[in-house]
Design a protein around this motif. Structure first.
Motif, mmCIF file in Angstrom:
data_model
loop_
_atom_site.group_PDB
_atom_site.id
_atom_site.type_symbol
_atom_site.label_atom_id
_atom_site.label_comp_id
_atom_site.label_asym_id
_atom_site.label_seq_id
_atom_site.Cartn_x
_atom_site.Cartn_y
_atom_site.Cartn_z
ATOM 1 N N LEU A 119 6.828 -60.249 96.424
ATOM 2 C CA LEU A 119 7.131 -59.733 95.072
ATOM 3 C C LEU A 119 6.026 -60.128 94.116
ATOM 4 C CD1 LEU A 119 10.876 -59.953 94.784
ATOM 5 C CD2 LEU A 119 9.365 -57.743 94.803
ATOM 6 N N ASN A 120 5.612 -61.439 94.422
ATOM 7 C CA ASN A 120 4.520 -62.040 93.367
ATOM 8 C C ASN A 120 3.066 -61.421 93.737
ATOM 9 O OD1 ASN A 120 6.004 -63.395 91.472
ATOM 10 N ND2 ASN A 120 5.951 -65.337 93.196
ATOM 11 N N LEU A 121 2.970 -61.089 94.970
ATOM 12 C CA LEU A 121 1.578 -60.502 95.625
ATOM 13 C C LEU A 121 1.569 -59.131 94.924
ATOM 14 C CD1 LEU A 121 0.207 -60.515 98.996
ATOM 15 C CD2 LEU A 121 0.573 -58.420 97.940
ATOM 16 N N MET A 122 2.728 -58.316 94.964
ATOM 17 C CA MET A 122 2.848 -56.763 94.395
ATOM 18 C C MET A 122 2.411 -56.746 92.959
ATOM 19 S SD MET A 122 5.874 -55.510 96.863
ATOM 20 C CE MET A 122 5.851 -53.586 96.061
ATOM 21 N N GLN A 123 2.975 -57.944 92.442
ATOM 22 C CA GLN A 123 2.735 -57.922 90.866
ATOM 23 C C GLN A 123 1.179 -58.277 90.621
ATOM 24 O OE1 GLN A 123 5.825 -59.562 88.326
ATOM 25 N NE2 GLN A 123 4.467 -61.170 87.555
ATOM 26 N N ASP A 124 0.938 -59.352 91.084
ATOM 27 C CA ASP A 124 -0.583 -59.726 90.979
ATOM 28 C C ASP A 124 -1.676 -58.665 91.254
ATOM 29 O OD1 ASP A 124 0.541 -62.152 90.109
ATOM 30 O OD2 ASP A 124 0.099 -63.182 91.887
ATOM 31 N N LYS A 125 -1.693 -58.036 92.420
ATOM 32 C CA LYS A 125 -2.645 -57.024 92.836
ATOM 33 C C LYS A 125 -2.213 -55.745 92.323
ATOM 34 C CE LYS A 125 -3.942 -59.329 96.967
ATOM 35 N NZ LYS A 125 -5.440 -59.426 96.736
ATOM 36 N N TYR A 126 -0.922 -55.336 92.238
ATOM 37 C CA TYR A 126 -0.759 -53.908 91.939
ATOM 38 C C TYR A 126 0.165 -53.597 90.567
ATOM 39 C CZ TYR A 126 -1.985 -54.260 96.804
ATOM 40 O OH TYR A 126 -2.652 -54.387 98.077
ATOM 41 N N ASN A 127 0.351 -54.653 90.019
ATOM 42 C CA ASN A 127 1.093 -54.499 88.650
ATOM 43 C C ASN A 127 2.343 -54.214 88.756
ATOM 44 O OD1 ASN A 127 1.696 -54.951 85.824
ATOM 45 N ND2 ASN A 127 0.959 -52.592 85.446
ATOM 46 N N ILE A 128 2.962 -54.210 90.009
ATOM 47 C CA ILE A 128 4.261 -53.903 90.367
ATOM 48 C C ILE A 128 5.314 -54.966 90.048
ATOM 49 C CG2 ILE A 128 6.170 -52.883 91.871
ATOM 50 C CD1 ILE A 128 3.833 -51.910 93.586
ATOM 51 N N THR A 129 6.148 -54.834 88.866
ATOM 52 C CA THR A 129 6.845 -56.114 88.234
ATOM 53 C C THR A 129 8.182 -56.215 88.955
ATOM 54 O OG1 THR A 129 7.227 -54.690 86.358
ATOM 55 C CG2 THR A 129 5.252 -56.207 86.065
ATOM 56 N N HIS A 130 8.799 -57.270 88.803
ATOM 57 C CA HIS A 130 10.104 -57.399 88.918
ATOM 58 C C HIS A 130 10.861 -58.505 88.133
ATOM 59 C CE1 HIS A 130 7.777 -60.815 90.865
ATOM 60 N NE2 HIS A 130 8.835 -61.674 90.650
ATOM 61 N N SER A 131 12.342 -58.368 87.942
ATOM 62 C CA SER A 131 13.122 -59.069 87.245
ATOM 63 C C SER A 131 14.281 -59.494 88.132
ATOM 64 C CB SER A 131 13.557 -58.152 86.180
ATOM 65 O OG SER A 131 12.650 -57.711 85.180
ATOM 66 N N PHE A 132 14.641 -60.649 87.742
ATOM 67 C CA PHE A 132 15.785 -61.012 88.687
ATOM 68 C C PHE A 132 17.232 -60.934 87.921
ATOM 69 C CE2 PHE A 132 12.314 -63.543 90.491
ATOM 70 C CZ PHE A 132 12.573 -63.337 91.786
ATOM 71 N N SER A 133 18.174 -60.696 88.661
ATOM 72 C CA SER A 133 19.616 -60.605 87.874
ATOM 73 C C SER A 133 20.868 -61.253 88.942
ATOM 74 C CB SER A 133 19.773 -59.273 87.514
ATOM 75 O OG SER A 133 21.062 -58.880 86.935
ATOM 76 N N TRP A 134 21.604 -61.659 88.274
ATOM 77 C CA TRP A 134 22.928 -61.967 89.174
ATOM 78 C C TRP A 134 23.682 -60.724 89.695
ATOM 79 C CZ3 TRP A 134 22.864 -66.304 91.064
ATOM 80 C CH2 TRP A 134 22.300 -67.352 90.774
#
Length: 394
Positions: A119-134
């Motif tokens: 997920l971090n790779l996708m965010q760094d390279k492709y600006n595909i962000t993520h958020s965590f939730s319970w």
């Protein structure tokens, strides 16, 4: 499950294979070939052009692998499945197929360390962000979803904290918002939990674990609709190339035949070991879906057939005492996989989840005192005897 295969115990053995089509071989043959010959140049042209069914090249399709994927699709209640060289190859192929630059992924609060890294790779390279939730309620989902959210990615039980997520609730919310739900079903297998039947869209597995069951193969599987699996197959699987070998598919087919028997024993042993662990004074906290005092027990009871074979617990002490406990074991094996015949035990903070920064790791509930135990198929008394002596040694 189908007219002949209403019971999973029968389906894992018989579904998807006709020995008459393979010279009467009781066991599925291993088509250990990289390529397939054509009867003519015209036939080759037709197969590459999609005008004729048939095999071309094992990266694109192989008979042994196809028997496995047909069986996995049936067992999970999906239309089609694909097999990959690892669980992470399956996860990455699915997530890359479902996203583009600028999209957003909602994730359960707690993930396998390599999924976190992806997920971090996708965010760094492709600006595909993520958020965590319970993901404990609709309110949780409403707070984290964005207009650009395309995927909700879930582990349940979550690795390694064993938190449960109500899949029916999440699936209903996701459909109302046009979002795809992907569930990592590795810990449960289709024997214990069927996310697609609960309304989710895609299931992924590290088939290395319970599907194989013997610690001798690295593999991944994804299951979903035929249309989506065709998209994954013709893009991220074919072009990135994280395919499964025929021999690995054969190992998984062999493992599947005993999946229900093995899962019953894993679950029975885990129940016995849990009851003793919970009462031990050196155990500060314990996380097991079958614990009636677990805050998510109602979810477990609703969507799982049994409570699984993995238990996590916190040692009443420091990180060093947690490691001292592991080092005092004599029968149990210190190893980072799970779902094998052997009981495996590990320290997530310094092993499987060591790549997660401390702040995020602690927010996920992964402390320095946390131990993850994959209960094997040995006599439960022998498993507990080893754990007890190691606890008493610290």
């Amino acid at each position: 499950m189908g007219e002949k295969f209403n019971n999973i115990e029968t389906a894992v053995i018989h579904f998807g294979y006709d020995s008459k089509k393979h010279n009467g071989s009781l066991s599925v043959p291993i088509y250990q070939t990289s390529t397939f010959t054509f009867e003519s140049a015209e036939q080759g042209e037709k197969r590459f052009g999609g005008e004729e069914d048939g095999y071309i090249y094992s990266r694109i399709g192989n008979p042994t692998v196809d028997i496995l994927t047909e069986k996995m699709a049936f067992l999970e209640g999906g239309e089609a499945a694909l097999a990959f060289g690892s669980g992470m190859a399956a996860v990455s192929a699915v997530l890359l197929s479902l996203t583009k630059a600028g999209d957003h992924i909602v994730c359960s609060q707690g993930l396998y360390g390599c999924t976190f890294g992806l997920l971090n790779l996708m965010q760094d390279k492709y600006n595909i962000t993520h958020s965590f939730s319970w993901l404990s309620s609709v309110e949780d989902l409403e707070q984290v979803i964005k207009p650009e959210t395309t995927v909700i990615y879930i582990e349940t039980p979550i690795n390694p904290t064993m938190k449960m997520i109500d899949l029916s609730m999440v699936a209903k919310f996701a459909k109302e918002h046009g979002v795809t739900v992907v569930v990592d079903n590795t810990f449960s297998t289709p024997y214990l939990q069927k996310p697609i039947e609960l309304g989710c869209d895609v299931v992924v597995h590290s088939a290395t674990k319970y599907i194989g069951g013997h610690g001798d193969v690295i593999a991944g599987v994804a299951v979903g609709t035929k249309a989506f699996m065709n998209t994954v197959e013709s893009t991220t699987q074919k072009d990135i190339g994280g395919i499964m070998s025929p021999f690995d598919a054969w190992l998984l087919l062999r493992g599947l035949k005993t999946l229900p028997v093995r899962m019953d024993r894993h679950c029975e042993n885990a129940e016995k070991v849990f009851s003793h662990l919970k009462a031990h004074p050196k155990v500060k906290a314990i996380y097991y879906p079958g614990d009636q005092e677990h805050p998510d027990y109602a979810i477990t009871h609703k969507q799982m057939k049994k409570s699984g074979g993995v238990i996590s617990f916190e040692i009443n002490g420091s990180k060093q005492e947690a490691q001292d406990f592991l080092n005092a074991l004599t029968l149990l094996k210190i190893a980072v996989s799970l779902g094998d015949t052997e009981t495996l035990i590990q320290h997530p903070a310094s092993m499987t989840h060591s790549g997660i920064p401390e702040k995020e790791r602690l927010e996920m509930g992964i402390t320095d005192q946390l131990i993850r135990l994959s209960v094997g198929l040995e006599a439960w008394e022998d498993i507990w005897k080893d754990i007890e002596q190691a606890l008493n040694a610290i």
